[in-house]
Motif scaffolding. Structure first.
Motif, PDB file in Angstrom:
ATOM      1  N   ALA A  36       0.837  -1.212   0.000  1.00 57.77           N
ATOM      2  CA  ALA A  36       0.000   0.000   0.000  1.00 57.77           C
ATOM      3  C   ALA A  36       0.866   1.254   0.000  1.00 57.77           C
ATOM      4  N   ALA A  37       1.985   1.219   0.719  1.00 59.39           N
ATOM      5  CA  ALA A  37       2.894   2.371   0.729  1.00 59.39           C
ATOM      6  C   ALA A  37       3.504   2.588  -0.646  1.00 59.39           C
ATOM      7  N   ILE A  38       3.878   1.503  -1.319  1.00 61.58           N
ATOM      8  CA  ILE A  38       4.424   1.623  -2.680  1.00 61.58           C
ATOM      9  C   ILE A  38       3.355   2.165  -3.623  1.00 61.58           C
ATOM     10  N   GLU A  39       2.140   1.671  -3.493  1.00 59.17           N
ATOM     11  CA  GLU A  39       1.040   2.108  -4.352  1.00 59.17           C
ATOM     12  C   GLU A  39       0.753   3.602  -4.191  1.00 59.17           C
ATOM     13  N   ALA A  40       0.914   4.115  -2.970  1.00 60.03           N
ATOM     14  CA  ALA A  40       0.629   5.527  -2.704  1.00 60.03           C
ATOM     15  C   ALA A  40       1.542   6.472  -3.488  1.00 60.03           C
ATOM     16  N   TYR A  41       2.706   6.006  -3.875  1.00 65.17           N
ATOM     17  CA  TYR A  41       3.616   6.836  -4.678  1.00 65.17           C
ATOM     18  C   TYR A  41       3.104   7.052  -6.102  1.00 65.17           C
ATOM     19  N   GLN A  42       2.181   6.199  -6.540  1.00 65.60           N
ATOM     20  CA  GLN A  42       1.545   6.315  -7.855  1.00 65.60           C
ATOM     21  C   GLN A  42       2.563   6.307  -8.994  1.00 65.60           C
ATOM     22  N   LEU A  43       3.545   5.408  -8.891  1.00 66.15           N
ATOM     23  CA  LEU A  43       4.589   5.334  -9.911  1.00 66.15           C
ATOM     24  C   LEU A  43       4.612   4.009 -10.662  1.00 66.15           C
ATOM     25  N   ARG A  97       5.491  16.626  -6.543  1.00 67.89           N
ATOM     26  CA  ARG A  97       4.098  16.397  -6.947  1.00 67.89           C
ATOM     27  C   ARG A  97       3.118  16.776  -5.854  1.00 67.89           C
ATOM     28  N   GLY A  98       3.616  17.061  -4.652  1.00 75.42           N
ATOM     29  CA  GLY A  98       2.759  17.495  -3.559  1.00 75.42           C
ATOM     30  C   GLY A  98       1.992  16.387  -2.870  1.00 75.42           C
ATOM     31  N   LEU A  99       2.444  15.152  -3.016  1.00 78.66           N
ATOM     32  CA  LEU A  99       1.763  14.043  -2.354  1.00 78.66           C
ATOM     33  C   LEU A  99       2.162  13.989  -0.884  1.00 78.66           C
ATOM     34  N   ASP A 100       1.193  13.838  -0.011  1.00 75.93           N
ATOM     35  CA  ASP A 100       1.431  13.723   1.424  1.00 75.93           C
ATOM     36  C   ASP A 100       1.177  12.271   1.810  1.00 75.93           C
ATOM     37  N   ILE A 101       2.244  11.443   1.718  1.00 77.89           N
ATOM     38  CA  ILE A 101       2.089  10.004   1.932  1.00 77.89           C
ATOM     39  C   ILE A 101       3.143   9.495   2.911  1.00 77.89           C
ATOM     40  N   ASP A 102       2.888   8.294   3.428  1.00 80.76           N
ATOM     41  CA  ASP A 102       3.851   7.607   4.283  1.00 80.76           C
ATOM     42  C   ASP A 102       5.022   7.162   3.406  1.00 80.76           C
ATOM     43  N   CYS A 103       6.229   7.279   3.943  1.00 77.68           N
ATOM     44  CA  CYS A 103       7.410   6.950   3.131  1.00 77.68           C
ATOM     45  C   CYS A 103       7.526   5.453   2.855  1.00 77.68           C
ATOM     46  N   ARG A 112       6.023  10.586   7.146  1.00 75.33           N
ATOM     47  CA  ARG A 112       5.628  11.222   5.901  1.00 75.33           C
ATOM     48  C   ARG A 112       6.846  11.521   5.037  1.00 75.33           C
ATOM     49  N   VAL A 113       6.661  11.425   3.740  1.00 75.50           N
ATOM     50  CA  VAL A 113       7.717  11.838   2.818  1.00 75.50           C
ATOM     51  C   VAL A 113       7.917  13.331   3.021  1.00 75.50           C
ATOM     52  N   GLY A 114       9.149  13.712   3.257  1.00 73.38           N
ATOM     53  CA  GLY A 114       9.460  15.119   3.499  1.00 73.38           C
ATOM     54  C   GLY A 114      10.949  15.313   3.696  1.00 73.38           C
ATOM     55  N   TRP A 115      11.301  16.509   4.124  1.00 73.23           N
ATOM     56  CA  TRP A 115      12.704  16.878   4.236  1.00 73.23           C
ATOM     57  C   TRP A 115      13.461  16.044   5.254  1.00 73.23           C
ATOM     58  N   LEU A 116      12.815  15.661   6.354  1.00 71.26           N
ATOM     59  CA  LEU A 116      13.510  14.878   7.373  1.00 71.26           C
ATOM     60  C   LEU A 116      13.877  13.490   6.843  1.00 71.26           C
ATOM     61  N   VAL A 117      12.943  12.829   6.204  1.00 73.38           N
ATOM     62  CA  VAL A 117      13.208  11.507   5.638  1.00 73.38           C
ATOM     63  C   VAL A 117      14.249  11.625   4.522  1.00 73.38           C
ATOM     64  N   LEU A 118      14.155  12.680   3.748  1.00 74.85           N
ATOM     65  CA  LEU A 118      15.131  12.916   2.688  1.00 74.85           C
ATOM     66  C   LEU A 118      16.535  13.096   3.276  1.00 74.85           C
TER      67      LEU A 118
END
Length: 138
Positions: A36-43, A97-103, A112-118
């Motif tokens: 489900a986490a992979i699917e949320a990336y929509q790639l 893309r502005g997606l707010d998803i779990d990494c 959440r995908v964001g600067w800290l995880v990056l």
């Protein structure tokens, strides 16, 4: 290699191995959540989701085990460097893309995908690259 560099390499090897082993195991134990986490990336197309969810965690576990056991560590590091590079590109693309998803990292729930995880993945990438450079060829 100096004694200090040797100990740092040993510590990084065990740390990276531990991080990826744990993350891979969590994904293996929770395959539907990881899919489900992979699917949320929509790639990925639907037919590749299950394959990615099944293969990526095992790559992480095998590479982590290889690092900890010091069996072909440079090969394991090269694979992990590649994975981290792909993960970083995907996260940057997701943020753009502005997606707010779990990494889907497998380390902690609801990250959440964001600067800290990056930043965390960038630090792991730098550590793995340094370790690859200092370990003698196999």
């Amino acid at each position: 290699m100096s004694p200090a560099k040797h100990w740092l390499a040993w510590l990084l090897r065990l740390t990276l191995g531990g991080v990826f082993f744990y993350a891979g195991l969590i994904k293996i134990w929770q395959p539907f959540q990881y899919a489900a986490a992979i699917e949320a990336y929509q790639l990925l197309p639907q037919f590749l989701l299950a394959l990615a969810a099944a293969v990526i965690p095992w790559i992480e576990v095998v590479c982590a085990s290889s690092l900890v056991l010091y069996f072909k560590p440079r090969s394991a590091l090269l694979t992990l460097i590649s994975l981290l590079g792909i993960f970083l590109i995907i996260m940057l693309f997701t943020m753009a893309r502005g997606l707010d998803i779990d990494c889907g990292c497998g380390l902690l729930a609801n990250r959440r995908v964001g600067w800290l995880v990056l930043l965390e993945d960038s630090m792991l990438l730098l550590a793995a690259a340094w370790l690859y450079r200092v370990l003698s060829p196999e």
